[in-house]
Write a protein that holds these residues in place. Structure first.
Motif, PDB file in Angstrom:
ATOM      1  N   VAL A 232     -22.541 -19.144 -20.671  1.00 38.38           N
ATOM      2  CA  VAL A 232     -23.112 -17.832 -20.393  1.00 38.38           C
ATOM      3  C   VAL A 232     -24.381 -17.731 -21.210  1.00 38.38           C
ATOM      4  N   ASN A 233     -25.503 -17.475 -20.515  1.00 37.15           N
ATOM      5  CA  ASN A 233     -26.803 -17.402 -21.180  1.00 37.15           C
ATOM      6  C   ASN A 233     -27.077 -18.653 -22.011  1.00 37.15           C
ATOM      7  N   GLY A 234     -26.603 -19.803 -21.500  1.00 37.43           N
ATOM      8  CA  GLY A 234     -26.890 -21.066 -22.161  1.00 37.43           C
ATOM      9  C   GLY A 234     -26.017 -21.376 -23.360  1.00 37.43           C
ATOM     10  N   THR A 235     -25.035 -20.537 -23.662  1.00 32.17           N
ATOM     11  CA  THR A 235     -24.165 -20.772 -24.811  1.00 32.17           C
ATOM     12  C   THR A 235     -22.799 -21.248 -24.358  1.00 32.17           C
ATOM     13  N   ASP A 236     -22.206 -22.136 -25.140  1.00 29.50           N
ATOM     14  CA  ASP A 236     -20.872 -22.650 -24.824  1.00 29.50           C
ATOM     15  C   ASP A 236     -19.813 -21.610 -25.164  1.00 29.50           C
ATOM     16  N   PRO A 237     -18.676 -21.644 -24.482  1.00 28.22           N
ATOM     17  CA  PRO A 237     -17.622 -20.673 -24.769  1.00 28.22           C
ATOM     18  C   PRO A 237     -16.954 -20.938 -26.110  1.00 28.22           C
ATOM     19  N   LEU A 238     -16.405 -19.887 -26.691  1.00 28.95           N
ATOM     20  CA  LEU A 238     -15.605 -20.043 -27.903  1.00 28.95           C
ATOM     21  C   LEU A 238     -14.287 -20.734 -27.588  1.00 28.95           C
ATOM     22  N   VAL A 239     -13.713 -20.368 -26.448  1.00 33.42           N
ATOM     23  CA  VAL A 239     -12.448 -20.955 -26.002  1.00 33.42           C
ATOM     24  C   VAL A 239     -12.584 -21.328 -24.542  1.00 33.42           C
ATOM     25  N   ALA A 240     -12.159 -22.538 -24.195  1.00 33.18           N
ATOM     26  CA  ALA A 240     -12.183 -22.978 -22.800  1.00 33.18           C
ATOM     27  C   ALA A 240     -10.858 -23.643 -22.468  1.00 33.18           C
ATOM     28  N   LEU A 241     -10.143 -23.065 -21.526  1.00 32.64           N
ATOM     29  CA  LEU A 241      -8.840 -23.585 -21.113  1.00 32.64           C
ATOM     30  C   LEU A 241      -8.914 -24.092 -19.682  1.00 32.64           C
ATOM     31  N   ARG A 242      -8.435 -25.301 -19.477  1.00 36.01           N
ATOM     32  CA  ARG A 242      -8.278 -25.851 -18.131  1.00 36.01           C
ATOM     33  C   ARG A 242      -6.828 -26.294 -18.021  1.00 36.01           C
ATOM     34  N   CYS A 243      -6.062 -25.563 -17.244  1.00 37.90           N
ATOM     35  CA  CYS A 243      -4.627 -25.823 -17.119  1.00 37.90           C
ATOM     36  C   CYS A 243      -4.276 -26.086 -15.661  1.00 37.90           C
ATOM     37  N   LYS A 244      -4.031 -27.340 -15.339  1.00 34.86           N
ATOM     38  CA  LYS A 244      -3.607 -27.666 -13.975  1.00 34.86           C
ATOM     39  C   LYS A 244      -2.195 -27.172 -13.728  1.00 34.86           C
ATOM     40  N   SER A 245      -1.365 -27.185 -14.779  1.00 39.30           N
ATOM     41  CA  SER A 245       0.000 -26.678 -14.612  1.00 39.30           C
ATOM     42  C   SER A 245       0.652 -26.455 -15.965  1.00 39.30           C
ATOM     43  N   HIS A 246       1.537 -25.465 -15.989  1.00 39.06           N
ATOM     44  CA  HIS A 246       2.441 -25.278 -17.126  1.00 39.06           C
ATOM     45  C   HIS A 246       3.781 -24.824 -16.578  1.00 39.06           C
ATOM     46  N   THR A 247       4.805 -25.610 -16.841  1.00 43.22           N
ATOM     47  CA  THR A 247       6.151 -25.310 -16.358  1.00 43.22           C
ATOM     48  C   THR A 247       7.068 -25.148 -17.552  1.00 43.22           C
ATOM     49  N   TYR A 248       7.836 -24.068 -17.559  1.00 40.15           N
ATOM     50  CA  TYR A 248       8.791 -23.819 -18.628  1.00 40.15           C
ATOM     51  C   TYR A 248       9.998 -24.744 -18.497  1.00 40.15           C
ATOM     52  N   PRO A 249      10.764 -24.927 -19.586  1.00 43.52           N
ATOM     53  CA  PRO A 249      11.899 -25.854 -19.554  1.00 43.52           C
ATOM     54  C   PRO A 249      12.926 -25.574 -18.457  1.00 43.52           C
ATOM     55  N   ASP A 250      13.032 -24.306 -18.030  1.00 40.56           N
ATOM     56  CA  ASP A 250      14.008 -23.991 -16.974  1.00 40.56           C
ATOM     57  C   ASP A 250      13.461 -24.257 -15.575  1.00 40.56           C
ATOM     58  N   GLY A 251      12.235 -24.794 -15.511  1.00 36.68           N
ATOM     59  CA  GLY A 251      11.643 -25.112 -14.218  1.00 36.68           C
ATOM     60  C   GLY A 251      10.724 -24.043 -13.663  1.00 36.68           C
ATOM     61  N   THR A 252      10.635 -22.888 -14.330  1.00 35.94           N
ATOM     62  CA  THR A 252       9.749 -21.823 -13.876  1.00 35.94           C
ATOM     63  C   THR A 252       8.288 -22.228 -14.082  1.00 35.94           C
ATOM     64  N   VAL A 253       7.501 -22.084 -13.026  1.00 36.26           N
ATOM     65  CA  VAL A 253       6.075 -22.389 -13.126  1.00 36.26           C
ATOM     66  C   VAL A 253       5.358 -21.166 -13.692  1.00 36.26           C
ATOM     67  N   GLY A 254       4.829 -21.297 -14.899  1.00 38.97           N
ATOM     68  CA  GLY A 254       4.171 -20.161 -15.535  1.00 38.97           C
ATOM     69  C   GLY A 254       2.720 -20.017 -15.154  1.00 38.97           C
ATOM     70  N   MET A 255       2.081 -21.157 -14.843  1.00 39.94           N
ATOM     71  CA  MET A 255       0.655 -21.112 -14.569  1.00 39.94           C
ATOM     72  C   MET A 255       0.242 -22.404 -13.869  1.00 39.94           C
ATOM     73  N   HIS A 256      -0.760 -22.314 -12.981  1.00 36.26           N
ATOM     74  CA  HIS A 256      -1.260 -23.506 -12.307  1.00 36.26           C
ATOM     75  C   HIS A 256      -2.714 -23.304 -11.903  1.00 36.26           C
ATOM     76  N   ASP A 257      -3.474 -24.375 -11.972  1.00 42.88           N
ATOM     77  CA  ASP A 257      -4.881 -24.377 -11.543  1.00 42.88           C
ATOM     78  C   ASP A 257      -5.691 -23.238 -12.172  1.00 42.88           C
ATOM     79  N   VAL A 258      -5.511 -23.046 -13.473  1.00 45.08           N
ATOM     80  CA  VAL A 258      -6.224 -21.978 -14.178  1.00 45.08           C
ATOM     81  C   VAL A 258      -7.354 -22.564 -15.007  1.00 45.08           C
ATOM     82  N   GLU A 259      -8.534 -22.000 -14.853  1.00 38.60           N
ATOM     83  CA  GLU A 259      -9.669 -22.293 -15.717  1.00 38.60           C
ATOM     84  C   GLU A 259     -10.165 -20.968 -16.273  1.00 38.60           C
TER      85      GLU A 259
END
Length: 299
Positions: free
Chosen positions: A9-36
């Motif tokens: 943004v305005n030529g500056t890098d982000p403080l935090v950058a997350l790229r998450c193709k998937s996160h699945t909890y131990p019980d099999g629940t999909v918590g998140m997918h394809d998130v940037e």
């Protein structure tokens, strides 16, 4: 709308950058997918969406409390792995929805100093910084209180002080207004705005879209574990199709404007903005009426 995948943004890098193709909890629940998702300097970001949409899961990835099954987290440009999660925790402070989970000491002052002690900060400096953090929260009067006996709003302020004292770049809050009455919600919102003016970016999740409209620079809408919308409050809250897809209702000011059939190019999202618009309209109408009246008297 803003491209949520745009890391700069305005030529500056982000403080935090997350790229998450998937996160699945131990019980099999999909918590998140394809998130940037990125957090930039000097912004307040609100995550909104229904229960189970993935808001808390995303937030807990921002300081490596959770880690992606596939993807990566970068904090101040540094890729976070098991060996340097401490860096993520230092730069990204987290205030959980249940404030009691973060209470570990017998008094409020001790509780705020706890994290500093863990990082080896000398006792005198830790106490000085804890006093300053509580003063920033307007919570100095709570220093000698027992944390478990505080009200919900007071616990949130103490939790914020306990994170702020570590001087992070970003503060993350999971449902900071949950269970609070309107007055205490306004108090916490005021403190969040103050933190932002001190140069700390803030990311929060909330179901209170009226407050989100007041304090957020950017709104991210989540549904089914993904970000489906990202933009300014005006862009998001006047997008009926997007809100319907996320099964959420716009802030009160937007609903009133729509129900009244107002043709508003300025797109007010807060009560103050709507009142200002109506005041301008009233002044314009009165002016037109007076002009007509004056014209009649000159005939």
């Amino acid at each position: 709308m803003t491209d949520v995948t745009d890391d700069s943004v305005n030529g500056t890098d982000p403080l935090v950058a997350l790229r998450c193709k998937s996160h699945t909890y131990p019980d099999g629940t999909v918590g998140m997918h394809d998130v940037e998702f990125a957090v930039h300097a000097d912004e307040v970001v609100a995550l909104v969406g229904g229960n189970g949409s993935g808001k808390s899961t995303l937030l807990e990835h921002l300081n490596a409390t959770l880690t992606p099954d596939k993807g990566e987290l970068r904090v101040t440009g540094e890729r976070i792995i098991d060996e340097n999660k401490r860096h993520a925790r230092q730069e990204v402070g987290f205030v959980f929805q249940d404030a009691d989970t973060q209470i570990v000491a017998p008094t409020v002052l001790d509780d705020v100093m706890f994290g500093l002690h863990n990082y080896g900060v000398p006792a005198d400096e830790a106490e000085k910084r804890a006093h300053e953090a509580l003063a920033t929260m307007d919570a100095s009067h709570l220093e000698d209180r027992i944390p478990h006996y505080l009200s919900g709003g007071e616990k949130r302020l103490v939790g914020l002080a306990g994170v702020l004292v570590l001087e992070p770049s970003v503060i993350v809050l999971d449902e900071p207004f949950a269970g609070l009455d309107p007055e205490r919600s306004r108090l916490v919102a005021k403190r969040i705005r103050h933190i932002h003016t001190e140069g700390v970016s803030v990311v929060l999740s909330t179901h209170d879209l009226d407050i989100a409209a007041e304090i957020a620079d950017r709104i991210c809408v989540m549904a089914d574990g993904n970000i489906i919308g990202n933009g300014s409050p005006q862009e998001i809250f006047y997008d009926e199709d997007l809100l319907n897809e996320a099964n959420i209702h716009p802030p009160s000011a937007v609903r009133i404007a729509r129900d009244a059939g107002l043709d508003i190019e300025s797109q007010p999202v807060t009560e103050a903005e709507l009142v200002a618009f109506l005041g301008q309209q009233s002044a314009t109408t009165d002016g037109v009426g007076l002009a007509h009246f004056d014209g009649d008297t000159n005939d």
